[in-house]
Design a protein around this motif. Structure first.
Motif, PDB file in Angstrom:
ATOM      1  N   SER A  67      54.314  45.552  32.507  1.00 33.88           N
ATOM      2  CA  SER A  67      53.334  46.618  32.309  1.00 33.88           C
ATOM      3  C   SER A  67      51.938  46.065  32.051  1.00 33.88           C
ATOM      4  O   SER A  67      50.946  46.604  32.544  1.00 33.88           O
ATOM      5  N   GLN A  68      51.847  44.986  31.277  1.00 32.24           N
ATOM      6  CA  GLN A  68      50.540  44.377  31.006  1.00 32.24           C
ATOM      7  C   GLN A  68      49.902  43.850  32.290  1.00 32.24           C
ATOM      8  O   GLN A  68      48.705  44.057  32.530  1.00 32.24           O
ATOM      9  N   HIS A  69      50.690  43.187  33.114  1.00 28.47           N
ATOM     10  CA  HIS A  69      50.159  42.647  34.364  1.00 28.47           C
ATOM     11  C   HIS A  69      49.790  43.768  35.337  1.00 28.47           C
ATOM     12  O   HIS A  69      48.759  43.687  36.015  1.00 28.47           O
ATOM     13  N   LEU A  70      50.607  44.801  35.398  1.00 23.57           N
ATOM     14  CA  LEU A  70      50.291  45.936  36.275  1.00 23.57           C
ATOM     15  C   LEU A  70      49.031  46.653  35.800  1.00 23.57           C
ATOM     16  O   LEU A  70      48.233  47.121  36.619  1.00 23.57           O
ATOM     17  N   ARG A  71      48.826  46.703  34.501  1.00 24.34           N
ATOM     18  CA  ARG A  71      47.610  47.325  33.947  1.00 24.34           C
ATOM     19  C   ARG A  71      46.366  46.571  34.408  1.00 24.34           C
ATOM     20  O   ARG A  71      45.378  47.159  34.833  1.00 24.34           O
ATOM     21  N   ILE A  72      46.417  45.253  34.364  1.00 27.19           N
ATOM     22  CA  ILE A  72      45.293  44.427  34.809  1.00 27.19           C
ATOM     23  C   ILE A  72      45.035  44.647  36.300  1.00 27.19           C
ATOM     24  O   ILE A  72      43.892  44.817  36.723  1.00 27.19           O
ATOM     25  N   LEU A  73      46.093  44.675  37.096  1.00 27.94           N
ATOM     26  CA  LEU A  73      45.955  44.913  38.530  1.00 27.94           C
ATOM     27  C   LEU A  73      45.401  46.315  38.803  1.00 27.94           C
ATOM     28  O   LEU A  73      44.576  46.501  39.693  1.00 27.94           O
ATOM     29  N   ARG A  74      45.857  47.286  38.030  1.00 28.56           N
ATOM     30  CA  ARG A  74      45.389  48.667  38.203  1.00 28.56           C
ATOM     31  C   ARG A  74      43.912  48.801  37.831  1.00 28.56           C
ATOM     32  O   ARG A  74      43.126  49.412  38.566  1.00 28.56           O
ATOM     33  N   LEU A  75      43.516  48.216  36.717  1.00 26.01           N
ATOM     34  CA  LEU A  75      42.119  48.289  36.279  1.00 26.01           C
ATOM     35  C   LEU A  75      41.180  47.583  37.264  1.00 26.01           C
ATOM     36  O   LEU A  75      40.022  47.979  37.407  1.00 26.01           O
ATOM     37  N   LEU A 118      28.815  41.760  39.966  1.00 22.81           N
ATOM     38  CA  LEU A 118      29.344  40.493  39.492  1.00 22.81           C
ATOM     39  C   LEU A 118      30.508  40.717  38.531  1.00 22.81           C
ATOM     40  O   LEU A 118      31.535  40.038  38.618  1.00 22.81           O
ATOM     41  N   HIS A 119      30.387  41.687  37.640  1.00 21.15           N
ATOM     42  CA  HIS A 119      31.458  42.009  36.686  1.00 21.15           C
ATOM     43  C   HIS A 119      32.706  42.504  37.426  1.00 21.15           C
ATOM     44  O   HIS A 119      33.821  42.070  37.131  1.00 21.15           O
ATOM     45  N   VAL A 120      32.522  43.405  38.381  1.00 24.46           N
ATOM     46  CA  VAL A 120      33.656  43.934  39.157  1.00 24.46           C
ATOM     47  C   VAL A 120      34.333  42.812  39.922  1.00 24.46           C
ATOM     48  O   VAL A 120      35.568  42.702  39.934  1.00 24.46           O
ATOM     49  N   SER A 121      33.553  41.954  40.539  1.00 23.77           N
ATOM     50  CA  SER A 121      34.100  40.823  41.291  1.00 23.77           C
ATOM     51  C   SER A 121      34.871  39.874  40.386  1.00 23.77           C
ATOM     52  O   SER A 121      35.941  39.382  40.747  1.00 23.77           O
ATOM     53  N   CYS A 122      34.334  39.630  39.217  1.00 22.39           N
ATOM     54  CA  CYS A 122      34.983  38.742  38.253  1.00 22.39           C
ATOM     55  C   CYS A 122      36.338  39.299  37.833  1.00 22.39           C
ATOM     56  O   CYS A 122      37.334  38.578  37.795  1.00 22.39           O
ATOM     57  N   GLU A 123      36.385  40.590  37.533  1.00 21.78           N
ATOM     58  CA  GLU A 123      37.650  41.218  37.116  1.00 21.78           C
ATOM     59  C   GLU A 123      38.670  41.197  38.249  1.00 21.78           C
ATOM     60  O   GLU A 123      39.859  40.972  38.020  1.00 21.78           O
ATOM     61  N   LEU A 124      38.212  41.416  39.460  1.00 21.49           N
ATOM     62  CA  LEU A 124      39.111  41.389  40.616  1.00 21.49           C
ATOM     63  C   LEU A 124      39.691  39.997  40.820  1.00 21.49           C
ATOM     64  O   LEU A 124      40.902  39.834  40.979  1.00 21.49           O
ATOM     65  N   MET A 125      38.851  38.985  40.788  1.00 23.85           N
ATOM     66  CA  MET A 125      39.336  37.614  40.972  1.00 23.85           C
ATOM     67  C   MET A 125      40.246  37.185  39.832  1.00 23.85           C
ATOM     68  O   MET A 125      41.244  36.505  40.043  1.00 23.85           O
TER      69      MET A 125
END
Length: 101
Positions: free
Chosen positions: A58-66, A13-20
């Motif tokens: 860079s901040q947005h790419l970091r979120i996408l990378r994580l 659920l946590h992984v899915s939440c971060e992805l969405m």
């Protein structure tokens, strides 16, 4: 009234939440579309072409990378980004299933 036992795998659920969350931002989608058009591209080209500040990009790419949506590879002083299409496809299928499509 229907009684259903509600259980969730907390980690999934946590992984899915971060992805969405990563995919639910218009600027991040714009960055993803740009990377998709170029297959593999370095961060300088992303923020220069899209007229964004380097720090914001860079901040947005970091979120996408994580979230696992993009992968970063260093080549000298440049960091090149590519899309993890497996993750994007899984997210797309999950959303379509949720919406009944």
């Amino acid at each position: 009234m229907r009684k259903t036992k509600v259980t969730f795998d907390n980690e999934k659920l946590h992984v899915s939440c971060e992805l969405m969350r990563a995919l639910a931002h218009p600027l991040r989608l714009k960055i993803l579309e740009f990377i998709d058009m170029n297959d593999c591209i370095h961060v300088n080209k992303i923020y220069n072409t899209l007229n964004l500040e380097q720090s914001i990009t860079s901040q947005h790419l970091r979120i996408l990378r994580l979230a696992g949506v993009v992968e970063a590879n260093r080549d000298g002083k440049y960091i090149h980004y590519t899309i993890n299409y497996d993750i994007v496809e899984k997210a797309k299928r999950a959303v379509n299933r949720f919406l009944g499509k």
